[in-house]
Design a protein around this motif. Structure first.
Motif, PDB file in Angstrom:
ATOM      1  N   SER A  83       2.890  -1.568 -13.869  1.00  0.00           N
ATOM      2  CA  SER A  83       1.475  -1.437 -13.533  1.00  0.00           C
ATOM      3  C   SER A  83       1.258  -0.385 -12.452  1.00  0.00           C
ATOM      4  N   ILE A  84       2.217  -0.282 -11.525  1.00  0.00           N
ATOM      5  CA  ILE A  84       2.077   0.722 -10.476  1.00  0.00           C
ATOM      6  C   ILE A  84       2.124   2.113 -11.090  1.00  0.00           C
ATOM      7  N   ILE A  85       3.082   2.303 -11.982  1.00  0.00           N
ATOM      8  CA  ILE A  85       3.197   3.618 -12.613  1.00  0.00           C
ATOM      9  C   ILE A  85       1.928   3.937 -13.393  1.00  0.00           C
ATOM     10  N   ALA A 134      -0.355   7.042 -12.511  1.00  0.00           N
ATOM     11  CA  ALA A 134      -0.539   8.050 -13.548  1.00  0.00           C
ATOM     12  C   ALA A 134      -2.023   8.352 -13.739  1.00  0.00           C
ATOM     13  N   PHE A 135      -2.843   7.290 -13.773  1.00  0.00           N
ATOM     14  CA  PHE A 135      -4.288   7.490 -13.909  1.00  0.00           C
ATOM     15  C   PHE A 135      -4.821   8.354 -12.763  1.00  0.00           C
ATOM     16  N   THR A 136      -4.484   7.951 -11.534  1.00  0.00           N
ATOM     17  CA  THR A 136      -5.006   8.666 -10.378  1.00  0.00           C
ATOM     18  C   THR A 136      -4.537  10.116 -10.383  1.00  0.00           C
ATOM     19  N   TYR A 137      -3.254  10.303 -10.645  1.00  0.00           N
ATOM     20  CA  TYR A 137      -2.687  11.647 -10.618  1.00  0.00           C
ATOM     21  C   TYR A 137      -3.368  12.525 -11.664  1.00  0.00           C
ATOM     22  N   VAL A 190      -8.648   0.402  -9.736  1.00  0.00           N
ATOM     23  CA  VAL A 190      -8.695  -0.360 -10.988  1.00  0.00           C
ATOM     24  C   VAL A 190      -8.012  -1.709 -10.835  1.00  0.00           C
ATOM     25  N   GLY A 191      -7.003  -1.758  -9.957  1.00  0.00           N
ATOM     26  CA  GLY A 191      -6.281  -3.012  -9.780  1.00  0.00           C
ATOM     27  C   GLY A 191      -7.164  -4.130  -9.269  1.00  0.00           C
ATOM     28  N   ARG A 192      -8.307  -3.748  -8.695  1.00  0.00           N
ATOM     29  CA  ARG A 192      -9.188  -4.777  -8.169  1.00  0.00           C
ATOM     30  C   ARG A 192      -9.830  -5.597  -9.277  1.00  0.00           C
ATOM     31  N   ALA A 193      -9.714  -5.126 -10.508  1.00  0.00           N
ATOM     32  CA  ALA A 193     -10.210  -5.925 -11.626  1.00  0.00           C
ATOM     33  C   ALA A 193      -9.509  -7.274 -11.669  1.00  0.00           C
ATOM     34  N   TYR A 194      -8.343  -7.334 -11.050  1.00  0.00           N
ATOM     35  CA  TYR A 194      -7.620  -8.611 -10.980  1.00  0.00           C
ATOM     36  C   TYR A 194      -8.510  -9.701 -10.409  1.00  0.00           C
ATOM     37  N   ASP A 195      -9.216  -9.378  -9.330  1.00  0.00           N
ATOM     38  CA  ASP A 195     -10.057 -10.380  -8.687  1.00  0.00           C
ATOM     39  C   ASP A 195     -11.075 -10.949  -9.667  1.00  0.00           C
ATOM     40  N   ILE A 196     -11.702 -10.043 -10.408  1.00  0.00           N
ATOM     41  CA  ILE A 196     -12.764 -10.470 -11.321  1.00  0.00           C
ATOM     42  C   ILE A 196     -12.194 -11.345 -12.427  1.00  0.00           C
ATOM     43  N   VAL A 197     -11.111 -10.882 -13.037  1.00  0.00           N
ATOM     44  CA  VAL A 197     -10.520 -11.664 -14.126  1.00  0.00           C
ATOM     45  C   VAL A 197     -10.020 -12.999 -13.597  1.00  0.00           C
ATOM     46  N   ALA A 229      -0.457   6.506  -2.779  1.00  0.00           N
ATOM     47  CA  ALA A 229      -0.009   5.266  -2.164  1.00  0.00           C
ATOM     48  C   ALA A 229      -1.125   4.227  -2.224  1.00  0.00           C
ATOM     49  N   ARG A 230      -2.348   4.706  -2.102  1.00  0.00           N
ATOM     50  CA  ARG A 230      -3.503   3.813  -2.155  1.00  0.00           C
ATOM     51  C   ARG A 230      -3.706   3.251  -3.564  1.00  0.00           C
ATOM     52  N   ALA A 231      -3.184   3.958  -4.565  1.00  0.00           N
ATOM     53  CA  ALA A 231      -3.446   3.554  -5.947  1.00  0.00           C
ATOM     54  C   ALA A 231      -2.620   2.355  -6.376  1.00  0.00           C
ATOM     55  N   VAL A 232      -1.621   1.990  -5.585  1.00  0.00           N
ATOM     56  CA  VAL A 232      -0.789   0.844  -5.951  1.00  0.00           C
ATOM     57  C   VAL A 232      -1.654  -0.417  -5.969  1.00  0.00           C
ATOM     58  N   PRO A 233      -1.726  -1.106  -7.107  1.00  0.00           N
ATOM     59  CA  PRO A 233      -2.600  -2.279  -7.175  1.00  0.00           C
ATOM     60  C   PRO A 233      -2.170  -3.351  -6.190  1.00  0.00           C
TER      61      PRO A 233
END
Lengths: 286, 279
Positions: A261-263, A267-270, A215-222, B116-120
């Motif tokens: 943001s990491i948490i 949390a989403f993935t977990y 999901v963090g890759r949305a950064y690139d798009i925005v 670990a991979r989930a860290v943006p």
């Protein structure tokens, strides 16, 4: 041990930096003043975070963004998978074509949609022009439309992951229970709800797990489409981190934000991963 | 009635195809036409004048080049391939271990690798930027490669774990009773069987590195280490955008990605879902 190299690599690039950034999130570290790295301020960054309304807006917007985007992607993906599952002729070709957006770099997706949504030369406004809408619609400049435009780009890029994985799930469903249910008089909705969907659940959660990793890759798009503008209307957590960290050089504060943001991501993935395990157990595949 | 339904169905499929393909085609067409034509209104689908001006400008090695795309391309190729080879070697070992051995906390380790991979990327980039600046890895290809290896390892493990599971355990056992060592059994029996799957994992890792932006944009500073996605931003001026140039570099980026995707698609899906369902 065979997994030691993996753990070492991840340790070096991910764990150590994370520990380091955890530490800096308690300092007033500024890139322009290296000595401030040792200026311990306790929880002040986090307190500032709680008081910062801009941060909470970005936080809420990120949650909203993820909720809308993930749900729609799942829905569209499921729809497309069901559609393609019905096709017998040319299915493989279609499947290949569907994989293409998946392999577009997010930065490319952002650029592509920036181009399409451009108010002056964009494809979309050009298209509307044909139908007589003479005035250009400022897709990326209007405060409400901008967010919607970004969501469209994000959905375009990632729906195919859902579609492909769910299609794989659909193809793996045994035919017998469906036929038995048909014989017993179920209509197609009942078949879908009671047989297809439970079988698909693990695949839905695989897709959600994989998606939530990224999901963090949305950064690139925005970043490329609006850069968080207009007037921070599309600012998500990630773009805010980049701005505070690099433009304002306020590393301590940015690190405190990135921890949030990491948490969030973890949390989403977990959550999805535990759901995946549970869904698997329901099917008795463990 | 049935006829109408069928037509509607195919129309829907056609609509979807257009939706998926059109943006890409538009970029592709625009890369081959002069800038004024891009700005034309209404849109001009088939260029009146085809030109490869943008490409020749990008790749001209001597003379004035506004965007040294050739250098970016080489950086991208080198960084992506090297990091892929390393990530696959490391990840394969990990995947094999997860598929074949039982050890304490196996599921927990697997999960934490994934987390670990989930860290943006952008959150990770802040501390990496400071650390790499301290140890002198900033703006070097090696720095980027190290980062990409770590980013790719968890996913490689997920995929190869699935592929190794598909191979019956007995095969390696038979090989070992016939006198192979564990490594020989792996090398001669299990690796060739898992080969296509590992190839898929490799291509996936390659594409991830090929497409990555957030981390590379921070770690790379100059033409020495910039990759294509970062180089693309060169066309983005403060007030103007060179659309044709950007389209051209987009084509350069996307063509290899599409070809690789085409090769890999079948194995990729089976790897992802198998590792997931039976894991």
């Amino acid at each position: 041990m065979l997994i030691m190299p993996s753990i070492l690599a991840i340790g070096f690039v991910i764990i150590i930096p994370l520990i380091f950034s955890f530490y800096t999130s308690f300092t007033s570290y500024k890139l322009t003043r290296p000595d401030s790295l040792f200026n311990f301020v306790g929880f002040r960054n986090y307190e500032r975070l709680i008081d910062n309304t801009k941060f909470w807006y970005a936080f809420g917007r990120t949650i909203l963004f993820l909720a809308v985007v993930l749900n729609l992607e799942l829905l569209f993906g499921l729809g497309i998978a069901l559609l393609i599952n019905k096709i017998t002729w040319g299915q493989r070709t279609l499947r290949t074509i569907m994989m293409f957006p998946m392999m577009f770099s997010p930065i490319l997706v952002g650029f592509q949609w920036k181009y399409i949504f451009n108010d002056n030369i964009g494809l979309l406004n050009n298209f509307l022009y044909l139908f007589g809408y003479e005035s250009a619609i400022p897709w990326l400049i209007d405060k409400y439309l901008a967010m919607g435009s970004i969501m469209v780009a994000e959905i375009w890029a990632n729906t195919s992951i859902f579609a492909i994985l769910l299609l794989a799930g659909l193809l793996g469903i045994p035919r017998d229970p469906i036929e038995a249910a048909r014989v017993d008089g179920c209509n197609s909705w009942q078949v879908f709800k009671n047989i297809t969907l439970p079988f698909l659940m693990p695949f839905i959660f695989i897709a959600l797990t994989i998606r939530s990793l990224d999901v963090g890759r949305a950064y690139d798009i925005v970043h490329i489409m609006t850069g968080g503008g207009p007037a921070m209307r599309t600012e998500l957590l990630w773009t805010m981190i980049a701005r505070v960290g690099y433009k304002d050089a306020n590393m301590g504060f940015a690190n405190a934000m990135s921890y949030v943001s990491i948490i969030l991501s973890i949390a989403f993935t977990y959550y999805f991963f535990t759901k995946l395990v549970a869904a698997r157990r329901d099917l008795g595949q463990q | 009635m049935k006829q109408i339904k069928k037509i509607g169905f195919w129309l829907l499929v056609l609509f979807l195809l257009i939706l998926i393909c059109l943006p890409g085609i538009w970029i592709f067409v625009s890369a081959f036409r002069p800038n004024p034509e891009i700005l034309a209104k209404p849109a001009n689908w088939i260029p009146d004048r085809w030109t490869i001006h943008q490409f020749t400008q990008m790749f001209s090695i001597n003379g004035y080049v506004s965007v040294p795309a050739f250098k970016y391309l080489m950086n991208s190729v080198i960084i992506s391939s090297v990091s892929t080879v390393i990530a696959i070697t490391i990840g394969m070992m990990g995947g094999y271990a997860f598929a074949r051995f039982n050890f304490k906390g196996k599921n927990k380790i697997f999960l934490s690798l994934m987390l670990a991979r989930a860290v943006p990327g952008i959150s990770l980039s802040l501390p990496l930027f400071i650390l790499f600046a301290k140890i002198g890895l900033l703006n070097t290809s090696i720095g980027v490669i190290i980062v990409y290896v770590a980013m790719n390892v968890p996913f490689t493990i997920w995929l190869t774990d699935g592929f190794f599971r598909q191979i019956p355990k007995e095969m390696s056992e038979v090989a070992r009773t016939d006198g192979c060592t564990r490594f020989q059994a792996f090398w001669n029996v299990e690796l060739p069987l898992a080969g296509p799957g590992i190839g898929a994992a490799a291509i996936f890792a390659f594409l991830l590195s090929w497409n990555e932006y957030a981390l590379a944009s921070i770690i790379t500073r100059t033409v020495h280490s910039k990759t294509l996605p970062i180089g693309m931003m060169d066309y983005l001026g403060e007030f103007t955008i060179n659309w044709a140039g950007m389209c051209a570099i987009a084509v350069v980026m996307i063509v290899p990605a599409l070809i690789l995707t085409f090769i890999v698609q079948k194995h990729l899906v089976s790897g992802l879902t198998f590792g997931g369902v039976k894991g």
